[in-house]
Motif scaffolding. Structure first.
Motif, short mmCIF file in Angstrom:
data_model
loop_
_atom_site.label_atom_id
_atom_site.label_comp_id
_atom_site.label_asym_id
_atom_site.label_seq_id
_atom_site.Cartn_x
_atom_site.Cartn_y
_atom_site.Cartn_z
N SER A 52 37.49 38.88 38.57
CA SER A 52 37.71 38.18 37.21
C SER A 52 38.80 37.27 37.38
N ASP A 53 39.74 37.38 38.59
CA ASP A 53 40.58 36.28 38.89
C ASP A 53 40.33 35.84 40.39
N GLU A 54 41.12 34.86 40.66
CA GLU A 54 40.93 34.21 42.01
C GLU A 54 41.34 35.47 43.24
N ALA A 113 37.59 32.53 40.77
CA ALA A 113 37.17 33.88 39.85
C ALA A 113 35.65 33.23 39.74
N PHE A 127 48.75 37.19 43.99
CA PHE A 127 48.15 37.45 42.55
C PHE A 127 48.81 36.89 41.65
N ALA A 134 33.68 35.61 33.91
CA ALA A 134 34.45 34.97 35.01
C ALA A 134 33.13 34.06 35.90
#
Length: 177
Positions: A92-94, A130, A150, A168
């Motif tokens: 859900s994040d890079e 993401a 992060f 995402a």
């Protein structure tokens, strides 16, 4: 320096290059257009003095870092973890990695769901967007030391495919359109 190519469909050892015959290289600007992957070359031996990494961290808001060494001798539960890294998933994040030593492969899906293999070696920094389906494996050297970056607290949760309705994933697909 980051290199990329379309993969063959061989079931041979995942640590092999898996180049098509004839090879189908992917230029780095094409890689960005097809996948949204970003990359930089940073001096891994002098990154603190060089300042390039610090500039990227500041610009992109990366506030947390750690270092992971992936090798049979250094990573606890190596076999289980390498198997998990190679399971196709998204976050859900890079996913941001700076290769401090060694080498490995990130496999990513292009707009047409075809695998592109990205070779990362010492000095390469790569950002996977993401929502992008991907996986990771070592190459035949069986060693990589990488800084993970992060925004805020680290999120380690892989979301295994299929998860096409994940927010995402939907955001990622929209960004490629």
């Amino acid at each position: 320096m980051v290199r990329a190519w379309y993969m063959d469909s061989s079931a041979d050892d995942q640590r092999l290059p898996h180049q098509c015959e004839p090879p189908k290289p992917v230029a780095l600007d094409e890689l960005r257009d097809l996948t949204g992957v970003l990359h930089w070359q940073i001096d891994a031996d002098r990154y603190e003095e060089e300042g390039k990494l610090a500039g990227i961290q500041k610009e992109r808001g990366y506030s947390y870092t750690d270092v992971i060494t992936v090798s049979p001798e250094k990573l606890q539960n190596y076999e289980e973890k390498i198997k998990n890294f190679f399971e196709e998933h998204l976050h859900s994040d890079e996913e941001i990695r700076f290769v401090m030593d060694g080498s490995g492969y990130f496999d990513v899906r292009d707009k047409h769901d075809q695998w592109i293999r990205i070779e990362c070696v010492k000095g390469d920094m790569i950002i996977l967007p993401a929502g992008m389906y991907h996986r990771f494996t070592l190459d035949e050297k069986n060693f990589i030391k990488a800084m993970r970056l992060f925004v805020g607290e680290p999120v380690w949760t892989p979301i295994n495919r299929p998860c096409d309705e994940h927010p995402a994933r939907l955001g990622y697909l929209k960004s490629l359109a």
